[in-house]
Scaffold this active site. Sequence first.
Site, PDB file in Angstrom:
ATOM      1  N   LYS A  75     -22.122  19.987 -85.677  1.00 23.45           N
ATOM      2  CA  LYS A  75     -21.611  19.734 -86.675  1.00 23.45           C
ATOM      3  C   LYS A  75     -21.658  18.567 -87.008  1.00 23.45           C
ATOM      4  CE  LYS A  75     -18.605  22.342 -90.659  1.00 23.45           C
ATOM      5  NZ  LYS A  75     -17.606  22.787 -91.008  1.00 23.45           N
ATOM      6  N   SER A 150     -18.149  26.668 -93.634  1.00 23.25           N
ATOM      7  CA  SER A 150     -19.364  25.604 -94.170  1.00 23.25           C
ATOM      8  C   SER A 150     -19.840  25.163 -92.580  1.00 23.25           C
ATOM      9  CB  SER A 150     -18.186  24.586 -94.096  1.00 23.25           C
ATOM     10  OG  SER A 150     -17.298  23.499 -93.491  1.00 23.25           O
ATOM     11  N   SER A 174     -14.082  27.867 -92.049  1.00 21.62           N
ATOM     12  CA  SER A 174     -15.519  27.709 -91.526  1.00 21.62           C
ATOM     13  C   SER A 174     -16.630  27.888 -89.827  1.00 21.62           C
ATOM     14  CB  SER A 174     -15.686  25.998 -92.024  1.00 21.62           C
ATOM     15  OG  SER A 174     -15.641  25.759 -93.030  1.00 21.62           O
TER      16      SER A 174
HETATM   17  N1  GLN Z   1     -14.889  27.664 -96.829  1.00 22.75           N
HETATM   18  C1  GLN Z   1     -14.041  26.843 -96.991  1.00 22.75           C
HETATM   19  C2  GLN Z   1     -13.354  26.148 -97.951  1.00 22.75           C
HETATM   20  O1  GLN Z   1     -13.904  25.596 -98.671  1.00 22.75           O
HETATM   21  C3  GLN Z   1     -13.405  26.102 -95.388  1.00 22.75           C
HETATM   22  C4  GLN Z   1     -13.595  25.576 -95.364  1.00 22.75           C
HETATM   23  C5  GLN Z   1     -13.727  24.475 -94.084  1.00 22.75           C
HETATM   24  O2  GLN Z   1     -12.924  25.373 -93.088  1.00 22.75           O
HETATM   25  N2  GLN Z   1     -13.821  23.702 -93.735  1.00 22.75           N
HETATM   26  O3  GLN Z   1     -11.774  24.989 -98.150  1.00 22.75           O
END
Ligand code: GLN
Length: 480
Positions: A75, A150, A174
């Site tokens: 990532k 994400s 994420s």
């Molecule tokens: N979907 C969550 C957010 O928008 C988690 C993001 C993450 O784990 N980086 O904050």
Amino acid sequence: MMDAVGLGQAIKRKKIRISEAVALCAEAMRQKEPQVHAFLTDLSEEARTQAEQMERSGALLQADLPLAGVPFAVKDNISLQGVRLTCASRMLAQYRAAYTATALQRLLDGGCICMGKTNLDEFAFGSTGESSYFGPTSNPLDLRRVAGGSSSGSAAAVAAGECFFALGSDSGGSVRLPAAYCGLVGLLPTYGRVSRYGLVAHVSSMDQIGCITRSVRDSAAVLAQMAGKDPRDATSVTAPKQFAFSADIRDYRIGVWDPEEIGAEACVLRTLQAAAQLLKEHAADLAYFRLEELKNAESIYRVIERAEASSNLARFDGIKYGGTKAKAGNLAARYAAEEEQGFGQEVKDRIRRGRYYLSEGYETVYLPAVEARWKLQAALMEAFRHCDLLLLPVSKDIAPLKGTPAEYSEETGGADAFTTAANLAQLPAIALPFGVQDGMPVGVQLMAAPFCEAKLFAAAAVLEKNAPNEIKRKENVHTI
Ligand code: GLN
């Protein structure tokens, strides 16, 4: 279907050469990237050179390194020295990493070959992968749908056969969410299990690097390779990291979140029930539980996440790192202009809210959220005195179509309703596919007490072995 451990074995037995494995992934990238857009930086040329060097030296293949020669992806919020590190933001579009993240270095030391850096929601803020400055990622199983977020590119790259596993970061789901949307295994390790050195900070008290893999045994192998104390991350811990597990859960007591308390689509509840039924046949005991505190997880997360993110992102002022060379009269105006131009709307909204929570809203919003967080953790730790694992959904539905507006309400939560509890309580959790709806995978999630990843792997292996045939057939897409 070949997973990363299977490929590692095939390489050692000389059934396949490393450069062949890399060439297969590079070919998949060439064919699929125009539609899928999993990668932001393509390192396949460097991977080819590295594969040839490894073949010539043979040194790494002798050692006991199960993943030597296996192509993977990372990532783009995890540093790789000398390579662009964008966090999918305009702010860092030209920035190059000054050093390599410890978790990534450990995989490279284990002979894994990096194919490239993957797309994400800008600064890892999101659940669909659509907020990337460089454009969204599509789900390889259905290009009209999102891959989740994400870590959108990491999941899509594995699902599209562009690599054998990928690293993501999980601060609120994420890794697990995109894994579930793409029919893969997603692991959030216990907080502290994996070094955060070199991971761009988002929610410092919750961020962990996790992995997205094709199998449960791959998840254990990748974790073993990257876990462990790191002197550069004071929150990393020394903990045994041998995950020799078998699919034996005879002694386990399993708690299942009562579907009556869960607001989710029928396919999600059906899949949860099917997984519970199967685990019941293999475990010592299985019981349904209700936990009022779990329902609040996402709303607590949304306060703490924004507060910590606003503080962490303050370093991206356009002067210290990256920037857009915004023209402005004085320094304050320059900071404001960099923020305005360098960040997308979601990032700006979140950091502005976070600043409010840490200033005017400190007593009324932030502190109550912190208190509720530790109450939730205490409730979960109490639950783990009575059972070994908790079973719950990963998401409310299958991967949404691209462009679907995000929904959130205090009562039912949103995309992160089931994933954020583990991060808030700093617990390990694993997501894997166990059902199918409209041709798309439906996931389930298991959560365990701190450092009990081996239990997660054991129960996940039982589910994996007995998954419905449609899931197994889907996996055949990933052939080598
Ligand atoms: N979907 C969550 C957010 O928008 C988690 C993001 C993450 O784990 N980086 O904050």
